[in-house]
Design a protein around this motif. Structure first.
Motif, PDB file in Angstrom:
ATOM      1  N   ASP A 138      48.906  61.904 116.002  1.00  0.00           N
ATOM      2  CA  ASP A 138      49.328  62.449 114.700  1.00  0.00           C
ATOM      3  C   ASP A 138      49.900  61.383 113.780  1.00  0.00           C
ATOM      4  N   LEU A 139      49.363  60.233 113.874  1.00  0.00           N
ATOM      5  CA  LEU A 139      49.795  59.163 112.963  1.00  0.00           C
ATOM      6  C   LEU A 139      48.636  58.852 112.018  1.00  0.00           C
ATOM      7  N   PRO A 140      48.946  58.414 110.790  1.00  0.00           N
ATOM      8  CA  PRO A 140      47.840  58.097 109.876  1.00  0.00           C
ATOM      9  C   PRO A 140      47.010  56.933 110.430  1.00  0.00           C
ATOM     10  N   SER A 141      45.722  56.988 110.233  1.00  0.00           N
ATOM     11  CA  SER A 141      44.857  55.938 110.776  1.00  0.00           C
ATOM     12  C   SER A 141      45.071  54.611 110.063  1.00  0.00           C
ATOM     13  N   SER A 142      45.733  54.684 108.895  1.00  0.00           N
ATOM     14  CA  SER A 142      45.996  53.429 108.178  1.00  0.00           C
ATOM     15  C   SER A 142      47.271  52.748 108.669  1.00  0.00           C
ATOM     16  N   LEU A 143      47.873  53.266 109.748  1.00  0.00           N
ATOM     17  CA  LEU A 143      49.146  52.744 110.234  1.00  0.00           C
ATOM     18  C   LEU A 143      49.129  51.228 110.500  1.00  0.00           C
ATOM     19  N   PRO A 144      48.109  50.737 111.228  1.00  0.00           N
ATOM     20  CA  PRO A 144      48.142  49.281 111.492  1.00  0.00           C
ATOM     21  C   PRO A 144      47.820  48.434 110.280  1.00  0.00           C
ATOM     22  N   ARG A 145      47.629  49.060 109.134  1.00  0.00           N
ATOM     23  CA  ARG A 145      47.297  48.270 107.943  1.00  0.00           C
ATOM     24  C   ARG A 145      48.314  48.508 106.851  1.00  0.00           C
ATOM     25  N   PRO A 146      49.512  47.965 107.010  1.00  0.00           N
ATOM     26  CA  PRO A 146      50.557  48.236 106.022  1.00  0.00           C
ATOM     27  C   PRO A 146      50.237  47.657 104.641  1.00  0.00           C
ATOM     28  N   VAL A 147      49.432  46.679 104.561  1.00  0.00           N
ATOM     29  CA  VAL A 147      49.215  46.008 103.268  1.00  0.00           C
ATOM     30  C   VAL A 147      47.939  46.473 102.587  1.00  0.00           C
ATOM     31  N   GLN A 148      46.874  46.555 103.293  1.00  0.00           N
ATOM     32  CA  GLN A 148      45.578  46.980 102.790  1.00  0.00           C
ATOM     33  C   GLN A 148      45.129  46.237 101.539  1.00  0.00           C
ATOM     34  N   PRO A 149      45.089  44.928 101.583  1.00  0.00           N
ATOM     35  CA  PRO A 149      44.642  44.194 100.391  1.00  0.00           C
ATOM     36  C   PRO A 149      43.155  44.436 100.141  1.00  0.00           C
ATOM     37  N   VAL A 150      42.796  44.399  98.871  1.00  0.00           N
ATOM     38  CA  VAL A 150      41.373  44.463  98.532  1.00  0.00           C
ATOM     39  C   VAL A 150      41.028  43.254  97.664  1.00  0.00           C
TER      40      VAL A 150
END
Lengths: 252, 832
Positions: free
Chosen positions: B249-261
């Protein structure tokens, strides 16, 4: 027409150090005469004639050709001489006509005059058969004719022939000698170097025997034969060379 | 000189070359055929490389957690949106086939046999493979200085294992092996469940048996296959992670705190420009060289060989006219070759793009640069062609035969290749300094033009300087060719056997009072090579010795050993008049005259300088050597300062040298010895002594001075110093030639350098004093006080220098050629 005064030329050589190829050479050639320069290979004939044609600079002494000093007015000298030797090659990728025409233009002959002159020379030397043949395709005799045509295209008062018959077969050599004779008869001043005695006897009005850069004797063939008390010019030549190489033995 | 003759010779040579099939082939046919055929070859090669499938064997892959990693005999493409993962997306899985013991039956019979053999072997050695992977993961990636006993044991074991497993991939059937541990899915699932139930806390490490990927990095195919496998496993692992997170129940984006594009601004045509900007300059330079060289050899050495050169020499055309006629011919062919090559390559590129482009979009748009850029290519080709033509012609004139001529091509080609390699480096960009360099300037300008990123005004300025500099270099090269063509020993060089013993004997026996030009240049080469060796060793020596005096001492030794010793030894060994060669005699003049000079100098300085000092070399020249540096220093320093924008910044090592001059820990006398006395003696001995004496064999009065000055500049290594030293070298050369003595130059050099040492050591307080204010204004703009000479000082310095140098120049141009020039050909007494 040609006046050579104490002409000296030195080269540097690895083996020998400074080599004096031409040592204080003096002579004079008048119009209408063939002056022979007779000497073995390496005597300094080619060097002397190269200085006269301004290709080389003299180390000391002076030379005048057609009134111009070779060291000071080389362009004027070159405009007044025709020079031919076994070293003056012709261009392989040019036809006979182009070759002679090219040199005619370099001598600054106006175009219409040049065409007339070319026609005249090509007829005179019987070169019309191969006027459009590339030089690379020619026989030795043809090439020699192209060289002669190139030498006389500007009708120079002074002509210099440096062993012009070397390496030619007898027929071609004879043709060359005849051409030289005709030029003399036309009043040209001719200097002719060779190591062939027959040519000297047949052709030259006066001759200088040159050995190791020095002129050993000058005069007509008859004068030399008489002076050194030898049967013919060949013997005079060998006697002189012998004496110069071994002066002590000659005295005894 | 008559341009009519030049034109005549030019037209004949061009016709002659056009009738030569070899030249035509090199110039026209080769480029027109080469690139298309290369292109076709490349395309077929590319496609064959791409189509080659590589085999990956996966063991234990029958029961893997979802999502599927392998589908049939391929990896599955999984979506991945990490920054930089677009590079992964470009990796195609199409040419990787995945073989598992389960899907083995789907392959051809022949494959089955070979692959099942491999699978059996791999299964047998599975434990060893896993052990090897574990050992490699434990050992440090970089080899440490010393191993712990444990590490050394592991390293030993790893080495043995690797050795024994080496033959695994022999046969080339399989490139990569993946081994999943037994029960991989079950154990992973149990971990997932423990995670979901909270049995595993944050502080506990999760131990999971790792799948092992075995490859051979030394084999290119295996390496390439490995990177594909790694990419497939990476995206599979990310997918597994996001499923795990969902289950918790954790967001799948958890390991990506920054998510640069990232956003890419490149347009298709820019990509193309980038490619052309790399290809065209290199091609243009290379082809200008080859296009110039072959015709040049034919026109120079070839004509000598065929005997037509002498025929031409006895025509009324002067040697300058002959060289120019030939130069223009060579240039025409060089230009044609270069441009035809570029054209042919461009067209081939376009063709290739239209063929390959559809299937592989990453090649980008290969459309040719715009018309103005293409015109620039033509424009830049001209200076390049002219420089190479003149150079090639000079070389060809020097060669005895065409064969010898051909030998000189590779060094020339190598040198230019080196230069163009520099230029294709993206960080190497045009700046004012590089724009005046030969070859590099045009090549970089062309690169800038094709890239189209430089503002037009700047570009125009650079174009002007590049063209002017190139014209200058071409002029020098033509002058050199003419100079060579004037020399009898070059024109009538005969092919002779080279015997080193004979040659050395000749050198020692046939000495002349002054060295030959060759010996002078050789002396410079020795100095340059010694300097290079010394420079390589210097940092190590300085690092070992930390005393501030080490550098000045080393500098002094360096100057004596590398700069002073070679010319001194060469003068003694190779000349019959070493003192005269090195100009060690005092300026000749009677003592009385010298004294009267000084008296009149004091009584009426300007008049005396004009009438006596410059007219008669003697003590007067010594006085000039004393006065000139003092008046010259302000204006020359100002000149260098005002031009500093032009030169690249000094390398960091220079600071140390400056310190050696400035540091108060170094005694003043040592600074003076190292930076004034030693340079004055050593450099004068070499450059105004031996080298200038040798160069003076040239007929020209100015060329020896200019060449020796430039050589003097060149040993200063740093562009700014090269410029500065070359200018001073001119003055020093004039002084040496005029006075026929080294000493005025030594005095000049000593005082000039001494004053610089003094200025470097100037105390800030001193600048406040009244005397200093007479000469300096203090520039505070850089934060620290930066003394600059004031306008009045500069004005006086400029005027006085102009008067003195002008006097030297006028006297020099009026002077008769120096005695050494008349020596050629004259018999010289042999040294006994």
């Amino acid at each position: 027409m040609i006046h050579v005064d104490k002409l000296t030329k030195q080269f540097k050589d690895l083996r020998e150090g400074h080599v004096t190829v031409l040592d204080s050479v003096s002579f004079e050639v008048k119009p209408g005469e063939i002056f022979g320069l007779l000497g073995p290979n390496g005597a300094g004939k080619t060097t002397c004639l190269r200085i006269l044609s301004t290709v080389l600079q003299p180390s000391s002494g002076r030379a005048f050709v057609a009134g111009y000093d070779v060291a000071e007015h080389p362009e004027d000298v070159r405009a007044n001489i025709g020079f031919m030797s076994c070293n003056t090659g012709i261009y392989d990728r040019m036809t006979a006509w182009e070759m002679v025409e090219y040199y005619g233009r370099l001598y600054g002959i106006p175009e219409t005059q040049l065409r007339e002159r070319l026609e005249q020379i090509f007829t005179q030397l019987q070169m019309n058969d191969f006027r459009d043949v590339f030089c690379s395709k020619m026989s030795t005799g043809m090439k020699q004719k192209v060289s002669i045509a190139r030498t006389i295209v500007h009708d120079p008062p002074v002509l210099i022939f440096d062993e012009p018959t070397s390496g030619l077969d007898v027929l071609v050599a004879r043709a060359v000698l005849q051409a030289v004779e005709q030029l003399r008869d036309a009043g040209k001043c001719i200097i002719f170097s060779t190591h062939i005695m027959r040519e000297v006897e047949k052709l030259c009005n006066r001759v200088a025997i040159i050995h190791k850069g020095r002129i050993l004797a000058t005069g007509t063939v008859e004068e030399l034969v008489e002076k050194y008390n030898q049967p013919d010019i060949e013997e005079v030549f060998f006697a002189l060379i012998e004496r110069s190489d071994h002066p002590a033995e000659a005295v005894t | 000189m008559s341009w009519k003759n030049v034109k005549l010779i030019f037209l004949r040579e061009v016709r002659d070359q056009l009738r030569d099939r070899r030249t035509l082939f090199m110039v026209a046919v080769l480029p027109l055929l080469l690139y298309p055929s290369l292109g076709i070859g490349l395309i077929s090669q590319l496609t064959s490389v791409n189509e080659q499938t590589r085999t990956v064997v996966a063991l234990g892959a029958n029961d893997l957690p979802q999502p599927a990693l392998i589908d049939g005999d391929h990896f599955v493409h999984l979506k991945d949106d990490h920054l930089g993962s677009s590079a992964d997306a470009e990796i195609s899985f199409d040419n990787i086939r995945v073989v598992t013991p389960e899907n083995l039956t789907t392959f051809s019979e022949e494959d089955q046999k070979a692959l099942s053999g491999f699978i059996d072997k791999a299964k047998q050695r599975q434990t060893e493979l896993e052990r090897l992977a574990w050992l490699q993961s434990q050992l440090p990636a970089e080899v440490p200085e010393t191993y712990t006993p444990e590490q050394s044991r592991m390293r030993h074991e790893e080495f043995e294992l690797r050795d024994s497993l080496q033959s695994l991939f022999d046969g080339g059937k399989v490139q990569v092996l993946i081994v999943f541990p037994a029960d991989f899915n079950r154990r992973l699932t149990s971990i997932e469940e423990s995670l979901a139930s909270g049995e595993i806390g944050a502080n506990e490490t999760i131990n999971i048996p790792a799948p092992v990927v075995i490859y051979n990095g030394a084999n290119e195919k295996s390496g390439l296959a490995f990177s594909t496998v790694a990419s497939a496993l990476r995206s599979w692992e990310r997918e597994l992670l996001s499923r795990r997170l969902r289950r918790l129940d954790l967001p799948s984006s958890l390991p990506r705190p920054v998510q640069p594009v990232a956003a890419d601004l490149a347009q298709a045509e820019e990509l193309a420009a980038n490619m052309w900007s790399k290809l065209f300059p290199a091609l243009l330079v290379m082809m200008s060289v080859t296009g110039a060289f072959y015709p040049a050899v034919d026109l120079g050495a070839g004509e000598k060989e065929r005997g037509t050169m002498e025929t031409l020499l006895i025509s009324p055309a002067t040697r300058t006219e002959i060289v120019l006629g030939k130069f223009f011919t060579v240039m025409l062919f060089s230009l044609t070759t270069a441009l035809l090559n570029v054209l042919s390559m461009g067209i081939t590129g376009l063709q290739m793009a239209s063929q390959v482009g559809a299937s592989s979009p990453q090649l980008g748009d290969m459309s040719l640069p715009s018309w103005p850029s293409l015109m620039a290519v033509v424009l830049i080709a001209i200076p390049l062609a002219s420089l190479f033509s003149a150079l090639s012609l000079a070389i060809a004139m020097f060669a005895r035969s065409s064969k010898e001529g051909q030998y000189y091509l590779s060094p020339l080609l190598m040198a230019t290749l080196g230069l163009t390699m520099f230029c294709s480096n993206p960080t190497y960009e045009l700046d004012p300094y590089k724009s005046v360099l030969p070859v590099i300037g045009p090549a970089l300008l062309l690169k800038a033009l094709l890239l189209g990123t430089m503002p037009p005004v700047e570009l125009l300025g650079y174009t002007a300087t590049v063209l002017a500099a190139s014209a200058f270099y071409s002029g020098c090269a033509i002058w050199w060719a003419i100079e060579l063509f004037q020399r009898e020993d070059v024109l009538f060089r005969e092919v002779e056997r080279f015997d080193p013993r004979l040659w050395i004997r000749h050198l020692l026996r046939d000495k002349e009072p002054t060295p030959t030009r060759g010996e002078a240049v050789f002396c410079f080469v020795i100095i340059a090579v010694l300097q290079f060796v010394f420079m390589m060793r210097m940092p190590a020596i300085l690092a070992a010795n930390n005393s501030p005096s080490a550098l000045p001492i080393l500098q002094t030794i360096y100057l004596i050993v590398t700069v002073a010793l070679p010319p001194a030894l060469m003068a003694i060994l190779l000349t019959s008049d070493p003192l005269g060669t090195l100009r060690l005699r005092l300026p000749s003049q009677s003592r009385m005259e010298g004294i009267s000079d000084v008296v009149s100098f004091i009584a009426n300085p300007v008049k005396a300088l004009f009438r006596r000092m410059l007219r008669r070399p003697g003590l007067g020249m010594m006085v000039v050597g004393f006065v000139l540096p003092i008046v010259l220093l302000p204006i020359s320093l100002e000149l260098i300062n005002s031009l500093s924008w032009f030169f690249p910044p000094a390398p960091p090592g220079m600071d140390r040298v400056m310190e050696g001059m400035q540091s108060s820990q170094v005694p003043v006398w040592l600074s003076l010895v190292a930076f004034a006395v030693a340079p004055a003696f050593c450099e004068e001995l070499a450059f105004r002594g031996f080298i200038l004496s040798g160069l003076q064999k040239s007929r020209n009065k100015w060329v020896p001075i200019i060449v020796s000055a430039v050589l003097f500049g060149m040993i200063h290594l740093i562009p700014k110093q090269i410029f500065n030293a070359s200018l001073l070298g001119l003055v020093l050369g004039l002084l040496a030639v005029r006075s026929r003595s080294l000493w005025p130059g030594v005095i000049f050099h000593l005082i000039y350098n001494g004053m610089q040492v003094g200025m470097a050591r100037m105390q800030p307080e001193w600048l406040e004093s009244g005397v200093a204010k007479l000469f300096f204004t203090v520039d505070m703009s850089s934060g620290s006080p930066d003394p600059r000479f004031n306008m009045l000082t500069l004005l006086i310095s400029g005027l006085a220098s102009a008067v003195l140098i002008g006097g030297l120049i006028r006297r020099h141009s009026e002077s008769e050629p120096s005695p050494s020039m008349n020596l050629e050909g004259e018999p010289t007494p042999h040294a006994v």
